[in-house]
Design a protein around this motif. Structure first.
Motif, PDB file in Angstrom:
ATOM      1  N   LEU A  45      37.801 -28.885  -1.709  1.00  0.00           N
ATOM      2  CA  LEU A  45      37.681 -29.227  -3.125  1.00  0.00           C
ATOM      3  C   LEU A  45      38.004 -30.706  -3.262  1.00  0.00           C
ATOM      4  O   LEU A  45      39.043 -31.172  -2.784  1.00  0.00           O
ATOM      5  CB  LEU A  45      38.641 -28.385  -3.959  1.00  0.00           C
ATOM      6  N   TYR A  46      37.106 -31.451  -3.910  1.00  0.00           N
ATOM      7  CA  TYR A  46      37.249 -32.904  -4.031  1.00  0.00           C
ATOM      8  C   TYR A  46      37.488 -33.303  -5.483  1.00  0.00           C
ATOM      9  O   TYR A  46      36.954 -32.670  -6.399  1.00  0.00           O
ATOM     10  CB  TYR A  46      35.962 -33.600  -3.552  1.00  0.00           C
ATOM     11  N   TRP A  47      38.268 -34.354  -5.670  1.00  0.00           N
ATOM     12  CA  TRP A  47      38.470 -34.926  -6.993  1.00  0.00           C
ATOM     13  C   TRP A  47      38.809 -36.398  -6.846  1.00  0.00           C
ATOM     14  O   TRP A  47      39.076 -36.885  -5.758  1.00  0.00           O
ATOM     15  CB  TRP A  47      39.554 -34.179  -7.777  1.00  0.00           C
ATOM     16  N   VAL A  48      38.791 -37.094  -7.966  1.00  0.00           N
ATOM     17  CA  VAL A  48      39.129 -38.516  -8.008  1.00  0.00           C
ATOM     18  C   VAL A  48      40.320 -38.681  -8.932  1.00  0.00           C
ATOM     19  O   VAL A  48      40.337 -38.135 -10.039  1.00  0.00           O
ATOM     20  CB  VAL A  48      37.924 -39.346  -8.514  1.00  0.00           C
ATOM     21  N   SER A  49      41.336 -39.391  -8.467  1.00  0.00           N
ATOM     22  CA  SER A  49      42.535 -39.673  -9.256  1.00  0.00           C
ATOM     23  C   SER A  49      43.073 -41.039  -8.884  1.00  0.00           C
ATOM     24  O   SER A  49      42.738 -41.580  -7.827  1.00  0.00           O
ATOM     25  CB  SER A  49      43.642 -38.642  -8.975  1.00  0.00           C
ATOM     26  N   SER A  50      43.940 -41.533  -9.726  1.00  0.00           N
ATOM     27  CA  SER A  50      44.678 -42.742  -9.384  1.00  0.00           C
ATOM     28  C   SER A  50      45.776 -42.367  -8.393  1.00  0.00           C
ATOM     29  O   SER A  50      46.417 -41.321  -8.534  1.00  0.00           O
ATOM     30  CB  SER A  50      45.326 -43.327 -10.645  1.00  0.00           C
ATOM     31  N   PRO A  51      46.024 -43.211  -7.398  1.00  0.00           N
ATOM     32  CA  PRO A  51      47.128 -42.928  -6.476  1.00  0.00           C
ATOM     33  C   PRO A  51      48.492 -43.101  -7.150  1.00  0.00           C
ATOM     34  O   PRO A  51      49.513 -42.726  -6.581  1.00  0.00           O
ATOM     35  CB  PRO A  51      46.929 -43.936  -5.351  1.00  0.00           C
ATOM     36  N   GLU A  52      48.513 -43.613  -8.383  1.00  0.00           N
ATOM     37  CA  GLU A  52      49.765 -43.867  -9.099  1.00  0.00           C
ATOM     38  C   GLU A  52      50.203 -42.704  -9.979  1.00  0.00           C
ATOM     39  O   GLU A  52      51.350 -42.679 -10.431  1.00  0.00           O
ATOM     40  CB  GLU A  52      49.639 -45.132  -9.954  1.00  0.00           C
ATOM     41  N   VAL A  53      49.315 -41.728 -10.239  1.00  0.00           N
ATOM     42  CA  VAL A  53      49.708 -40.612 -11.099  1.00  0.00           C
ATOM     43  C   VAL A  53      50.630 -39.670 -10.326  1.00  0.00           C
ATOM     44  O   VAL A  53      50.665 -39.672  -9.092  1.00  0.00           O
ATOM     45  CB  VAL A  53      48.488 -39.861 -11.682  1.00  0.00           C
ATOM     46  N   THR A  54      51.373 -38.855 -11.063  1.00  0.00           N
ATOM     47  CA  THR A  54      52.405 -38.018 -10.454  1.00  0.00           C
ATOM     48  C   THR A  54      51.862 -37.100  -9.374  1.00  0.00           C
ATOM     49  O   THR A  54      52.435 -37.020  -8.283  1.00  0.00           O
ATOM     50  CB  THR A  54      53.137 -37.208 -11.539  1.00  0.00           C
ATOM     51  N   HIS A  55      50.752 -36.397  -9.629  1.00  0.00           N
ATOM     52  CA  HIS A  55      50.273 -35.458  -8.605  1.00  0.00           C
ATOM     53  C   HIS A  55      49.831 -36.180  -7.337  1.00  0.00           C
ATOM     54  O   HIS A  55      50.038 -35.665  -6.244  1.00  0.00           O
ATOM     55  CB  HIS A  55      49.183 -34.508  -9.141  1.00  0.00           C
ATOM     56  N   ALA A  60      51.192 -37.423  -1.603  1.00  0.00           N
ATOM     57  CA  ALA A  60      51.553 -38.362  -0.537  1.00  0.00           C
ATOM     58  C   ALA A  60      52.881 -37.962   0.106  1.00  0.00           C
ATOM     59  O   ALA A  60      53.074 -38.148   1.311  1.00  0.00           O
ATOM     60  CB  ALA A  60      51.633 -39.785  -1.091  1.00  0.00           C
ATOM     61  N   HIS A  61      53.759 -37.388  -0.678  1.00  0.00           N
ATOM     62  CA  HIS A  61      55.065 -36.934  -0.185  1.00  0.00           C
ATOM     63  C   HIS A  61      54.974 -35.572   0.491  1.00  0.00           C
ATOM     64  O   HIS A  61      55.533 -35.366   1.567  1.00  0.00           O
ATOM     65  CB  HIS A  61      56.045 -36.873  -1.362  1.00  0.00           C
ATOM     66  N   GLU A  62      54.287 -34.617  -0.166  1.00  0.00           N
ATOM     67  CA  GLU A  62      54.196 -33.232   0.324  1.00  0.00           C
ATOM     68  C   GLU A  62      52.764 -32.737   0.115  1.00  0.00           C
ATOM     69  O   GLU A  62      52.367 -32.442  -1.006  1.00  0.00           O
ATOM     70  CB  GLU A  62      55.179 -32.332  -0.437  1.00  0.00           C
ATOM     71  N   PRO A  63      51.970 -32.687   1.194  1.00  0.00           N
ATOM     72  CA  PRO A  63      50.559 -32.333   1.068  1.00  0.00           C
ATOM     73  C   PRO A  63      50.279 -30.854   0.804  1.00  0.00           C
ATOM     74  O   PRO A  63      49.164 -30.507   0.420  1.00  0.00           O
ATOM     75  CB  PRO A  63      49.953 -32.779   2.392  1.00  0.00           C
ATOM     76  N   ARG A  64      51.260 -29.983   0.995  1.00  0.00           N
ATOM     77  CA  ARG A  64      51.037 -28.564   0.711  1.00  0.00           C
ATOM     78  C   ARG A  64      51.068 -28.357  -0.800  1.00  0.00           C
ATOM     79  O   ARG A  64      52.039 -28.718  -1.463  1.00  0.00           O
ATOM     80  CB  ARG A  64      52.093 -27.695   1.380  1.00  0.00           C
ATOM     81  N   ILE A  65      49.984 -27.773  -1.307  1.00  0.00           N
ATOM     82  CA  ILE A  65      49.871 -27.588  -2.754  1.00  0.00           C
ATOM     83  C   ILE A  65      49.395 -26.172  -3.070  1.00  0.00           C
ATOM     84  O   ILE A  65      48.903 -25.461  -2.196  1.00  0.00           O
ATOM     85  CB  ILE A  65      48.889 -28.605  -3.388  1.00  0.00           C
ATOM     86  N   GLY A  66      49.558 -25.800  -4.320  1.00  0.00           N
ATOM     87  CA  GLY A  66      48.968 -24.587  -4.853  1.00  0.00           C
ATOM     88  C   GLY A  66      47.911 -24.984  -5.859  1.00  0.00           C
ATOM     89  O   GLY A  66      47.986 -26.062  -6.462  1.00  0.00           O
ATOM     90  N   ILE A  67      46.909 -24.136  -6.020  1.00  0.00           N
ATOM     91  CA  ILE A  67      45.835 -24.384  -6.980  1.00  0.00           C
ATOM     92  C   ILE A  67      45.544 -23.076  -7.694  1.00  0.00           C
ATOM     93  O   ILE A  67      45.531 -22.011  -7.076  1.00  0.00           O
ATOM     94  CB  ILE A  67      44.552 -24.873  -6.276  1.00  0.00           C
TER      95      ILE A  67
END
Length: 163
Positions: A45-55, A60-67
């Protein structure tokens, strides 16, 4: 698991425009963010975001995520089969991987969004391409009028979906 369950899961991926990312910060605080996504295979799944936003900082800190992918307009009590829960690993993409993400965004056609040029997602531009690679899918197991026929449980629970 039935073919109907697989089809329902794939329909959720294909029909929705937004996913809710669940990330965790360096301080252990949870964070949830809706983001527009694109996919071809339902695995990446691809998306575009600013690297400065919280998510993005959390990834960058913890790549394991839930969706969670869901139809927020569904009537109360009808979450299944309208929601899909994913465990994934996310990352900011660079080089050829970012170009692959740009090729997929905004697919499939008709979902909105727009195509982006590589210079729009490279420093010093404010945006980056991200990918979540899904490792596990699950859905709320349908119960009907009482117990779940598959597991014999009388409460809402998830079942793993193999796509």
């Amino acid at each position: 698991m039935s073919e109907d369950t697989r089809s329902a899961a794939r329909a959720i991926i294909d029909r929705n425009l937004y996913m809710v990312l669940a990330t965790v910060g360096q301080d252990g605080a949870p964070w949830a963010s809706p983001v527009f996504y694109s996919t071809e295979d339902g695995r990446d799944l691809y998306w575009v975001s600013s690297p400065e936003v919280t998510h993005s900082r959390n990834i960058a800190h913890e790549p394991r995520i839930g969706i969670v992918l869901h139809d927020s307009r569904a009537p109360v009590g009808t979450a299944s089969p309208l929601a899909l829960y994913l465990k994934a690993t996310a990352e900011e993409l660079h080089g050829e991987a970012a170009l692959e993400g740009l090729r997929v965004i905004p697919r499939p056609a008709g979902r909105g969004g727009r195509s982006l040029e590589p210079e729009e997602v490279r420093p010093p531009a404010p945006w980056r391409v991200y990918r979540a690679r899904v490792g596990e899918y699950s859905m709320i197991c349908p119960r009907g009028e009482g117990r779940c026929a598959e597991h014999g449980l009388d409460y809402e629970h998830r079942t793993t979906v193999l796509l």
